[in-house]
Design an enzyme around this catalytic site. Structure first.
Site, PDB file in Angstrom:
ATOM      1  N   SER A 179       0.730  -1.098   0.043  1.00  0.00           N
ATOM      2  CA  SER A 179       0.005  -0.135   0.113  1.00  0.00           C
ATOM      3  C   SER A 179       0.998   1.462   0.017  1.00  0.00           C
ATOM      4  O   SER A 179       1.944   1.199   0.577  1.00  0.00           O
ATOM      5  CB  SER A 179      -0.711   0.037   1.227  1.00  0.00           C
ATOM      6  N   ASP A 180       0.298   2.420  -0.523  1.00  0.00           N
ATOM      7  CA  ASP A 180       0.914   3.401  -0.432  1.00  0.00           C
ATOM      8  C   ASP A 180       0.912   3.869   1.317  1.00  0.00           C
ATOM      9  O   ASP A 180      -0.254   3.102   1.905  1.00  0.00           O
ATOM     10  CB  ASP A 180       0.615   4.911  -1.305  1.00  0.00           C
TER      11      ASP A 180
END
Ligand code: BGC
Length: 757
Positions: free
Chosen positions: A227-228
């Site tokens: 994920s960012d």
């Protein structure tokens, strides 16, 4: 059974869930009892931002080479050089004990206002993809991982964590995904980072279609999706969608949610196992590379200088450059003494050293040849006294070098630029200095286009020097004095004004959604189609020499799409100094059933030529070079017909053209429905067959209904009208002469069409 499978068998549910969320801001969870080591990731993308203590957020970064930002790197159009940068970054990762560097960033530059454009390569997906592939190969060839980001349609910082990017399928496939696709298929990044935003209503982190169907199933991505930082909203949903690792950690509640979901049967253990397997494969791959030691900071600084020199774009030159024997040079501008070389945010590097542009000039000219005026304030305020002082320096010298940079806070991750302007003070400064000193060279430092109409007439030369990395100060001196012959070409269009830009009326969106209304018409695809004049076109850049193109060739005049085509052209250096030219190959489709841009970049090559030297540049064009994505067929398709192969020195400077004929090998299924028009039925090979017996009857009846061959009664061409009407509607006109109702007739015809499939 593989080692990974054995580990998955031995791991407890708790250990698996924990592995899928980071243990700290930059580390993955280790499992000591099973010998699963801790893995460390770090930003990216143009250097290693390794904090001293990877287990805490608040920590200073250790020194690393700040290479030129992606905007500058892409302007080199030199894939070998970018690979070398990747190798150097990998060497620094190894020395600094980093397993995966968080880059490259391949989001398209949809609007020049995006605050993060300096971290991205281009407005063109092909160019961005090629750059990314080289970068990834460079880094990963040395045993360090990359993280291709931000997947996908993350093209603005405004509301970046919540905005819903509404992108139609064709624009997604032809513009916003191809750089990722090329990077995944050819570069094979160890990890892909999902973006913060929503794509067509679903957060990227929870977007099954994006992460699983497209990335993993269609493109065959084998690494893990991360994920960012903070992009996950629902951990369990994200796992189901294909988001393997959540960062940063620790997030106990998330881990618990996964454990509970598996226990309650809401989440299948096999989904968790798949994520664990993907993560472990990379963790162990990373562990194969021994970490520690040191890197050669001097060598990397020299490489950074080389890249900066090759990425700088000479925008204007009336012949003043390269400088040679000038005795008195007025150096004006704050950024001559305080190099502006990188942008704000997560990519911010603590450089090993920084070249001061002024001192670097002095090394060539001798300090006595230079005078200095600061030129402009650090902020956006106005100070006439600084302009007066600059004019005085300029008028008492032979040449003025005006170093202009945007105020540092204007370009950063986290927010967009409000406009494309230099400060009012800077514009007044350029106008005033060029008014008193015609031999003025403007050197720009910025990460994305600025508008120049108010002052571009004034200076004798303009260099776009970008956010040029820590060694950029020296690179500017190299270019000014001809130690480096400029060969950078714009990887993005410089517009005349903001209102001309393709996304202007669809940016930044409203009520949480930004609609990509311009579709596939991004960058030069838009300016070319609408014939909107630009300040500098995509692919543009001057040199101290000139290049001539001749003898364009194609491997075959007529070719099958699956065989592709090899094209070549001879390029000669017609000037007096050695130089490098970027040969750009665009394709133009003569005719298509869908709207297509007038030209699209499908290949390029950079060649170095001595004066008088000629080289043949060869580029291969494959199926995809000629195809477009058809949302109804849900695949890339080609059409029979003629294409121009355009060999250009920029997107608007096409030097030679060859016309070829493509033979499509595709046999497409029918996509007729109850709503299909007569034209669609006749265009469809099977539709035409099954409709043949009715067609005559319908057209006769229609002519009769409209009162004659020429439709004189209501002044229309009945055949034109017929073609755009759904078959069902036409059958209503024919009425009683039909054996059954229009609905039944159409259903029967459709049954025949699909039976023959
Ligand atoms: C950025 C990423 C970056 C990450 C870690 C995020 O805010 O969008 O590009 O890699 O932080 O710093």
């Amino acid at each position: 059974m593989t080692k990974i499978d054995q580990l998955v068998e031995k791991m407890s549910l708790e250990e698996k869930a924990a592995l899928c969320t980071g243990s700290g801001p930059w580390t993955l969870t280790s499992v000591e009892r099973l010998g699963i080591p801790e893995m460390t990731v770090t930003d990216g993308p143009h250097g290693v931002r390794r904090v001293e203590d990877v287990h805490t957020f608040i920590s200073t970064s250790v020194p690393a080479t700040c290479f030129p930002t992606a905007a500058c790197m892409a302007s080199t159009w030199n894939v070998d050089l970018i690979q070398t940068v990747g190798e150097a970054i990998a060497a620094e990762c190894i020395a600094l004990k980093v397993d995966v560097v968080l880059g490259p960033g391949v989001n398209m530059k949809r609007t020049p206002l995006c605050g993060r454009n300096f971290e991205y390569y281009s407005e063109d997906p092909y160019l961005a993809g090629e750059m990314a592939v080289s970068f990834i190969k460079g880094v990963q060839g040395k045993g360090v991982g990359t993280s291709l980001k931000h997947f996908a349609a993350n093209n603005q910082e405004y509301q970046r964590t919540t905005i819903n990017s509404e992108v139609d399928e064709r624009a997604l496939r032809e513009i916003y995904l191809p750089a990722f696709e090329a990077a995944v298929k050819k570069g094979k990044p160890w990890t892909v980072m999902c973006s913060y935003n929503k794509l067509n209503g679903t957060f990227s982190a929870e977007n099954h279609r994006l992460l699983t169907e497209i990335l993993k199933e269609e493109w065959g991505f084998e690494g893990f999706v991360v994920s960012d930082w903070g992009a996950v909203h629902d951990r369990v949903e994200a796992l189901r969608a294909g988001l393997d690792l959540e960062m940063p950690g620790p997030r106990e509640r998330r881990v618990k949610a996964v454990i509970e979901a598996v226990r309650s049967g809401q989440l299948d253990m096999s989904v968790l196992d798949e994520a664990v397997r993907r993560i472990l494969a990379i963790v162990f791959k990373a562990a194969e590379t021994d970490k520690g030691g040191s890197f050669d900071a001097g060598e990397h600084h020299a490489l950074a200088r080389k890249v900066a020199g090759e990425g700088m774009v000479l925008l204007k030159n009336n012949g003043i450059l390269p400088l040679s024997d000038q005795k008195q040079i007025a150096v004006i501008g704050r950024s001559a003494k305080e190099a502006y070389f990188q942008g704000g945010g997560s990519s911010h590097i603590n450089p090993t050293q920084v070249d001061n542009p002024y001192d670097e000039l002095g090394k060539i000219t001798g300090a006595q040849a230079l005078s200095y005026a600061v030129g402009y304030p650090a902020d956006e305020s106005f100070d006439q006294a600084l302009i007066d002082e600059a004019c005085e320096a300029a008028s008492s010298a032979e040449v003025a070098l005006l170093y202009i940079c945007l105020p540092a806070t204007k370009e950063s991750e986290g927010y967009d630029r409000p406009d494309l302007d230099l400060t009012a003070h800077q514009v007044a400064l350029i106008q005033a200095v060029t008014g008193v000193q015609p031999n003025t060279v403007v050197i720009l430092n910025n990460g994305a286009p600025v508008v120049m109409s108010e002052w571009i007439e004034g200076p004798a030369a303009v260099i776009e020097a970008w956010m040029m990395g820590q060694a950029g100060g020296g690179a500017i001196a190299d270019v000014l004095f001809g130690k480096v012959n400029p060969s950078g070409k714009l990887a993005e269009t410089f517009p005349l004004k903001l209102v001309d830009t393709p996304a202007y009326i669809n940016y930044p969106g409203e009520i949480g959604t930004v609609r990509y209304g311009e579709g596939i018409f991004l960058g030069y695809r838009y300016y070319d189609t609408k014939e909107v004049p630009t300040l500098f076109p995509f692919g543009y850049g001057m040199s101290y020499t000139t290049f001539e193109y001749q003898n364009p060739r194609v491997s075959s005049q007529t070719f099958r799409d699956v065989d592709g085509l090899t094209v070549s052209v001879e390029v000669t250096n017609a000037g007096k100094v050695a130089g490098k030219e970027v040969v750009q190959v665009y394709i133009h489709d003569h005719q298509s059933k869908v709207v297509r841009p007038p030209k699209e970049l499908k290949g390029f090559a950079k060649v170095e030529l001595q004066p008088g030297e000629t080289k043949t540049v060869t580029v291969s064009l494959d199926f995809r070079a000629f195809a477009f994505y058809h949302p109804a067929y849900r695949q890339w398709i080609t059409e029979d017909g003629e294409f121009d192969i355009l060999f250009g020195s920029s997107s608007s400077d096409i030097r030679c053209t060859k016309t070829v004929t493509l033979q499509s090998t595709l046999e497409l299924p029918s996509i007729l429905t109850r709503e299909s028009t007569l034209r669609e039925w006749l265009d469809d090979p099977r539709g035409m067959q099954v409709l043949a017996y009715l067609y005559e009857q319908i057209s006769e009846q229609m002519r009769a209904n409209f009162g004659g061959e020429d439709g004189e009664t209501i002044g229309m061409d009945p055949m034109g009208f017929l073609m755009e009407t759904p078959l069902m509607g036409l059958l209503y006109f024919v009425g009683d002469s039909m054996p059954s109702s229009p609905e039944d007739v159409v259903e029967e015809l459709l049954a025949k069409v699909y039976r023959s499939d």
